[in-house]
Design a protein around this motif. Structure first.
Motif, PDB file in Angstrom:
ATOM      1  N   LEU A  70       0.828  -1.205   0.000  1.00  0.00           N
ATOM      2  CA  LEU A  70       0.000   0.000   0.000  1.00  0.00           C
ATOM      3  C   LEU A  70       0.867   1.262   0.000  1.00  0.00           C
ATOM      4  N   LYS A  71       0.652   2.093  -1.010  1.00  0.00           N
ATOM      5  CA  LYS A  71       1.331   3.381  -1.102  1.00  0.00           C
ATOM      6  C   LYS A  71       0.306   4.471  -1.380  1.00  0.00           C
ATOM      7  N   ARG A  91      -8.014   7.089  -1.787  1.00  0.00           N
ATOM      8  CA  ARG A  91      -7.626   6.044  -2.734  1.00  0.00           C
ATOM      9  C   ARG A  91      -6.109   5.889  -2.721  1.00  0.00           C
ATOM     10  N   PRO A  92      -5.613   4.667  -2.628  1.00  0.00           N
ATOM     11  CA  PRO A  92      -4.164   4.482  -2.651  1.00  0.00           C
ATOM     12  C   PRO A  92      -3.589   4.764  -4.031  1.00  0.00           C
ATOM     13  N   SER A  93      -2.321   5.135  -4.049  1.00  0.00           N
ATOM     14  CA  SER A  93      -1.626   5.329  -5.317  1.00  0.00           C
ATOM     15  C   SER A  93      -1.219   3.990  -5.921  1.00  0.00           C
ATOM     16  N   GLU A  94      -0.877   3.052  -5.044  1.00  0.00           N
ATOM     17  CA  GLU A  94      -0.478   1.707  -5.474  1.00  0.00           C
ATOM     18  C   GLU A  94      -0.889   0.721  -4.394  1.00  0.00           C
ATOM     19  N   GLY A  95      -0.945  -0.557  -4.776  1.00  0.00           N
ATOM     20  CA  GLY A  95      -1.143  -1.621  -3.802  1.00  0.00           C
ATOM     21  C   GLY A  95      -2.553  -2.174  -3.774  1.00  0.00           C
ATOM     22  N   ARG A  96      -2.726  -3.160  -2.942  1.00  0.00           N
ATOM     23  CA  ARG A  96      -3.999  -3.876  -2.807  1.00  0.00           C
ATOM     24  C   ARG A  96      -4.591  -3.592  -1.434  1.00  0.00           C
ATOM     25  N   VAL A  97      -5.874  -3.268  -1.421  1.00  0.00           N
ATOM     26  CA  VAL A  97      -6.584  -2.970  -0.180  1.00  0.00           C
ATOM     27  C   VAL A  97      -7.834  -3.828  -0.145  1.00  0.00           C
ATOM     28  N   LYS A  98      -7.792  -4.905   0.609  1.00  0.00           N
ATOM     29  CA  LYS A  98      -8.951  -5.782   0.744  1.00  0.00           C
ATOM     30  C   LYS A  98      -9.499  -5.659   2.163  1.00  0.00           C
ATOM     31  N   VAL A  99     -10.738  -5.197   2.257  1.00  0.00           N
ATOM     32  CA  VAL A  99     -11.367  -4.947   3.553  1.00  0.00           C
ATOM     33  C   VAL A  99     -12.760  -5.561   3.539  1.00  0.00           C
ATOM     34  N   ALA A 100     -13.044  -6.392   4.523  1.00  0.00           N
ATOM     35  CA  ALA A 100     -14.355  -7.044   4.641  1.00  0.00           C
ATOM     36  C   ALA A 100     -14.751  -7.741   3.337  1.00  0.00           C
ATOM     37  N   GLY A 101     -13.762  -8.358   2.702  1.00  0.00           N
ATOM     38  CA  GLY A 101     -14.023  -9.118   1.481  1.00  0.00           C
ATOM     39  C   GLY A 101     -14.088  -8.304   0.215  1.00  0.00           C
ATOM     40  N   GLU A 102     -13.928  -6.984   0.313  1.00  0.00           N
ATOM     41  CA  GLU A 102     -14.003  -6.106  -0.857  1.00  0.00           C
ATOM     42  C   GLU A 102     -12.617  -5.602  -1.232  1.00  0.00           C
ATOM     43  N   ASP A 103     -12.294  -5.634  -2.513  1.00  0.00           N
ATOM     44  CA  ASP A 103     -11.083  -5.006  -3.020  1.00  0.00           C
ATOM     45  C   ASP A 103     -11.427  -3.548  -3.315  1.00  0.00           C
ATOM     46  N   LEU A 104     -11.029  -2.651  -2.413  1.00  0.00           N
ATOM     47  CA  LEU A 104     -11.462  -1.258  -2.518  1.00  0.00           C
ATOM     48  C   LEU A 104     -10.896  -0.561  -3.749  1.00  0.00           C
ATOM     49  N   THR A 105      -9.790  -1.041  -4.269  1.00  0.00           N
ATOM     50  CA  THR A 105      -9.201  -0.401  -5.444  1.00  0.00           C
ATOM     51  C   THR A 105     -10.037  -0.619  -6.696  1.00  0.00           C
ATOM     52  N   ARG A 106     -10.968  -1.548  -6.649  1.00  0.00           N
ATOM     53  CA  ARG A 106     -11.812  -1.841  -7.815  1.00  0.00           C
ATOM     54  C   ARG A 106     -13.170  -1.142  -7.751  1.00  0.00           C
ATOM     55  N   LEU A 107     -13.447  -0.445  -6.663  1.00  0.00           N
ATOM     56  CA  LEU A 107     -14.756   0.174  -6.483  1.00  0.00           C
ATOM     57  C   LEU A 107     -14.750   1.634  -6.921  1.00  0.00           C
ATOM     58  N   GLY A 108     -15.858   2.068  -7.552  1.00  0.00           N
ATOM     59  CA  GLY A 108     -16.066   3.473  -7.850  1.00  0.00           C
ATOM     60  C   GLY A 108     -16.601   4.192  -6.617  1.00  0.00           C
ATOM     61  N   GLU A 109     -16.903   5.480  -6.766  1.00  0.00           N
ATOM     62  CA  GLU A 109     -17.354   6.266  -5.620  1.00  0.00           C
ATOM     63  C   GLU A 109     -18.666   5.727  -5.041  1.00  0.00           C
TER      64      GLU A 109
END
Length: 229
Positions: free
Chosen positions: A11-12, A60-78
């Motif tokens: 995460l960056k 929103r992170p600049s780089e990396g993977r953020v998985k929280v409660a089963g959701e990949d937040l980097t793939r979600l829109g607003e």
């Protein structure tokens, strides 16, 4: 169901400033157990609050993977992030962020009202009574002490039964005795609801009460260790 509710990889997060790009989070790898407690500690500017904002889907992170409660937040829109917060996250800040023109009951009911829940006010009253404010339902924030306002904020944060409760220095604006009362309420709610608690604090004794102590420095995890819990 996975026993890990928060999983960060590489995460960056960098943000522009007048002096150029500032690297706030510089490559964080971290896991937090479902239903556990984690204390985030570190000097000012180490990235603690920014990390919490990323976990909440507010940055929103600049780089990396953020998985929280089963959701990949980097793939979600607003819109997806807003639904994610509604369904999974409760947040308590140092500042109470209550609506001054609403009563305690109305402030707590707001999240469920937005979700179209017909039981919003009944649930709000239940949560306010759980934090010892059954006698303050019709009072406005300006009529409440700092500790009472933070209890209203806490009731609002947990009314939707979030899987994760994020708390950013929740006692920072309170005296020691009042702050200790808020912390006891948070741990009691964690126990009662099985909520994962992630808590930013400068208090080493408080951090040690958590099952996991995460030390940040200069945007990196300096150490992650088991607490006393």
């Amino acid at each position: 169901m996975s026993d890990t509710i928060i999983e960060l990889e590489g995460l960056k997060l960098s943000l522009p400033s007048a002096a150029g790009l500032v690297n706030i989070l510089r490559g964080i790898d971290l896991k937090v157990a479902r239903g556990g407690t984690a204390g985030l500690v570190g000097p000012s500017g180490s990235g603690k609050s920014t990390l919490l904002m990323v976990l909440a889907g507010l940055e929103r992170p600049s780089e990396g993977r953020v998985k929280v409660a089963g959701e990949d937040l980097t793939r979600l829109g607003e819109d997806g992030l807003a639904r994610f917060r509604r369904d999974h996250i409760g947040i308590v800040f140092q500042s109470f962020h209550l609506v001054p023109t609403m009563t305690a009951l109305e402030n707590v009911a707001v999240p469920l009202e937005f979700a179209g829940r017909p039981d919003a006010f009944a649930r709000a009253e239940t949560e306010l009574r759980a934090v010892g404010l059954g006698h303050r339902l019709s009072h406005y924030p300006g009529q409440l002490s700092g500790g009472e306002q933070q209890r209203v904020a806490l009731a609002r944060a947990v009314i939707g039964d979030p899987e994760i409760l994020l708390a950013d220095e929740p006692t920072g604006n309170l005296d020691q005795t009042t702050g200790e009362g808020i912390i006891e309420l948070m741990f009691a709610l964690h126990e009662r609801k099985g909520t994962t608690l992630v808590l930013i604090t400068h208090d080493e004794k408080l951090a040690a009460r958590c099952g996991q102590v995460i030390r940040l420095r200069d945007g990196l995890v300096e150490q992650a260790e088991a607490g006393a819990a």
